[in-house]
Write a protein that holds these residues in place. Structure first.
Motif, PDB file in Angstrom:
ATOM      1  N   ARG A   1       0.791  -1.134   0.265  1.00 57.08           N
ATOM      2  CA  ARG A   1      -0.254  -0.052   0.472  1.00 57.08           C
ATOM      3  C   ARG A   1       0.621   1.308   0.026  1.00 57.08           C
ATOM      4  O   ARG A   1       0.567   2.321  -1.240  1.00 57.08           O
ATOM      5  N   ASP A   2       1.727   1.041   0.804  1.00 55.52           N
ATOM      6  CA  ASP A   2       2.576   2.338   0.834  1.00 55.52           C
ATOM      7  C   ASP A   2       4.425   2.438   1.027  1.00 55.52           C
ATOM      8  O   ASP A   2       4.302   1.047   1.463  1.00 55.52           O
ATOM      9  N   VAL A   3       5.529   2.366   0.780  1.00 51.31           N
ATOM     10  CA  VAL A   3       6.151   2.526   1.045  1.00 51.31           C
ATOM     11  C   VAL A   3       7.304   4.032   1.261  1.00 51.31           C
ATOM     12  O   VAL A   3       7.541   4.855   0.407  1.00 51.31           O
ATOM     13  N   ARG A   4       8.141   3.817   1.582  1.00 51.98           N
ATOM     14  CA  ARG A   4       8.715   5.645   2.569  1.00 51.98           C
ATOM     15  C   ARG A   4      10.206   4.814   2.590  1.00 51.98           C
ATOM     16  O   ARG A   4      10.363   4.112   3.318  1.00 51.98           O
ATOM     17  N   VAL A   5      11.061   5.816   2.218  1.00 60.78           N
ATOM     18  CA  VAL A   5      12.445   5.853   2.848  1.00 60.78           C
ATOM     19  C   VAL A   5      12.957   6.587   3.961  1.00 60.78           C
ATOM     20  O   VAL A   5      12.452   7.890   3.632  1.00 60.78           O
ATOM     21  N   PHE A   6      13.482   5.786   4.714  1.00 60.89           N
ATOM     22  CA  PHE A   6      13.644   7.008   6.250  1.00 60.89           C
ATOM     23  C   PHE A   6      14.692   7.942   5.671  1.00 60.89           C
ATOM     24  O   PHE A   6      15.786   7.920   4.890  1.00 60.89           O
TER      25      PHE A   6
ATOM     26  N   LEU B   1      15.583   7.152  15.135  1.00 59.91           N
ATOM     27  CA  LEU B   1      15.683   5.946  16.064  1.00 59.91           C
ATOM     28  C   LEU B   1      17.076   5.517  16.907  1.00 59.91           C
ATOM     29  O   LEU B   1      17.301   4.625  17.691  1.00 59.91           O
ATOM     30  N   LEU B   2      17.659   6.352  17.041  1.00 61.05           N
ATOM     31  CA  LEU B   2      19.608   5.317  17.371  1.00 61.05           C
ATOM     32  C   LEU B   2      19.469   6.458  18.832  1.00 61.05           C
ATOM     33  O   LEU B   2      20.671   6.634  19.245  1.00 61.05           O
ATOM     34  N   GLU B   3      18.559   7.841  18.638  1.00 66.36           N
ATOM     35  CA  GLU B   3      18.700   8.601  19.961  1.00 66.36           C
ATOM     36  C   GLU B   3      19.047   8.227  21.660  1.00 66.36           C
ATOM     37  O   GLU B   3      19.781   8.118  21.612  1.00 66.36           O
ATOM     38  N   PRO B   4      18.133   7.267  21.782  1.00 60.60           N
ATOM     39  CA  PRO B   4      17.623   6.312  23.174  1.00 60.60           C
ATOM     40  C   PRO B   4      19.360   5.589  23.537  1.00 60.60           C
ATOM     41  O   PRO B   4      19.390   5.359  24.543  1.00 60.60           O
TER      42      PRO B   4
ATOM     43  N   LEU C   1      25.872   8.781  15.429  1.00 60.48           N
ATOM     44  CA  LEU C   1      26.567   8.521  14.946  1.00 60.48           C
ATOM     45  C   LEU C   1      27.553   8.874  14.132  1.00 60.48           C
ATOM     46  O   LEU C   1      26.993  10.006  14.035  1.00 60.48           O
ATOM     47  N   PRO C   2      28.855   9.054  14.228  1.00 58.95           N
ATOM     48  CA  PRO C   2      29.757   9.689  13.438  1.00 58.95           C
ATOM     49  C   PRO C   2      28.935   9.681  11.668  1.00 58.95           C
ATOM     50  O   PRO C   2      28.815   8.122  11.229  1.00 58.95           O
ATOM     51  N   ASP C   3      29.414  10.431  11.134  1.00 61.69           N
ATOM     52  CA  ASP C   3      29.284  10.693   9.341  1.00 61.69           C
ATOM     53  C   ASP C   3      30.320   9.345   8.829  1.00 61.69           C
ATOM     54  O   ASP C   3      29.966   8.828   7.947  1.00 61.69           O
TER      55      ASP C   3
ATOM     56  N   LEU D   1      17.205   2.694   5.468  1.00 64.71           N
ATOM     57  CA  LEU D   1      15.417   1.908   5.996  1.00 64.71           C
ATOM     58  C   LEU D   1      15.261   2.076   4.871  1.00 64.71           C
ATOM     59  O   LEU D   1      14.051   2.911   4.647  1.00 64.71           O
ATOM     60  N   VAL D   2      13.795   1.747   4.827  1.00 61.86           N
ATOM     61  CA  VAL D   2      12.592   1.842   4.410  1.00 61.86           C
ATOM     62  C   VAL D   2      11.322   0.801   5.089  1.00 61.86           C
ATOM     63  O   VAL D   2      11.240  -0.086   5.433  1.00 61.86           O
TER      64      VAL D   2
END
Length: 291
Positions: free
Chosen positions: A82-87, A95-98, A105-107, A114-115
């Motif tokens: 139904r729907d697809v979205r790229v993060f 998502l990684l902040e907690p 994280l470093p670049d 993630l999709v």
């Protein structure tokens, strides 16, 4: 001729019943709170699993943003999607902040793309289908179906709900046992009254009825107090959650809807019937056994 006020056969007040009133009220409070928790647990499991049904997350470890867009195009062509979205990178950092803090994280450290995929919940094997299509296109991927986690959550919450219902049953049984013990003690304390009633020709049913009405009223009053205390506790928890402006996640979230109010209303009724039944059975057995 002035009307003579009838004198009750049993004393109107009994100091010993104050402790019984407290115990029954406390048990009704705990039983009502456990019943509300069981109902809320069922609602939490149902709403959470409904939210994640048909949702998938596709991880692309070796792809860049362009590769993620290509993978999204392939996924959109699959029947049932139904729907697809790229993060975006900001979403991945959130998502990684907690775990890694606000800096993320470093670049220099590569992160998988993630999709997010929303599919028809009635379509089976959506995860393997997506993985196969991406593999055929030469794209390495890992597909995580949220429904797999939903099954575990449902099982855990079902156990929690059953535990709460068992607690309700144990509390009701304890209340009945306490009332039965108190009724027998009251019967022994008023043995002289019972003997006089027997000599006057009163039947066992009549004597049992005196104690039934007495403990029926006590059960109703104590159950009402316990239900009001449970209502106050539930309202306090709801206010606390709303004051902090957040949901309690997978934990049961009390709402005090119609069915919650029904639980609170029937609590004193059940307490009254349980007290009446316990008193009747105890008195009849005691009288037949000649106390």
């Amino acid at each position: 001729m002035p009307r003579v006020k009838e004198t009750p056969l049993l004393p109107v007040e009994d100091v010993r019943e104050a402790a019984l009133f407290f115990v029954v009220g406390a048990l009704c409070f705990l039983a009502a709170l456990a019943a509300l928790s069981a109902k809320s647990t069922y609602g939490a499991a149902k709403s959470w699993t409904a939210e994640v049904q048909g949702e998938l997350t596709v991880s692309l470890p070796d792809a860049d943003r362009r590769g993620a867009d290509d993978a999204a195009k392939i996924i959109r062509q699959i029947e049932g999607v139904r729907d697809v979205r790229v993060f975006s990178k900001n979403e991945i950092d959130a998502l990684l902040e907690p775990n890694f803090g606000s800096r993320g994280l470093p670049d220099s450290l590569p992160l998988p793309q993630l999709v997010a995929v929303k599919a028809d919940p009635n379509v089976t094997d959506m995860g393997p289908t997506i993985a196969r299509k991406l593999t055929e296109a030469g794209i390495a991927s890992a597909v995580d179906e949220h429904a797999d986690w939903a099954g575990d959550v449902r099982r855990v919450l079902a156990i929690a709900r059953m535990t709460a219902m068992i607690a309700v049953a144990l509390l009701v049984s304890t209340a009945v046992a306490v009332i039965a013990f108190a009724t027998h003690a009251a019967l022994l304390a008023r043995r002289d009254i019972v003997d006089v009633l027997h000599l006057a020709g009163a039947r066992d049913r009549f004597i049992a009825g005196l104690f039934e009405r007495r403990f029926w009223i006590l059960g109703l009053r104590a159950g009402s107090v316990g239900a009001l205390m449970a209502l106050g506790a539930a309202a306090l928890m709801i206010f606390t959650v709303q004051a902090h402006g957040g949901r309690s996640g997978l934990l049961p979230e009390l709402s005090l809807d119609f069915f919650d109010l029904v639980i609170l209303v029937i609590t004193p009724v059940i307490a009254g019937f349980a007290a009446r039944l316990a008193a009747r059975i105890t008195v009849i057995r005691a009288l037949k056994g000649v106390m």
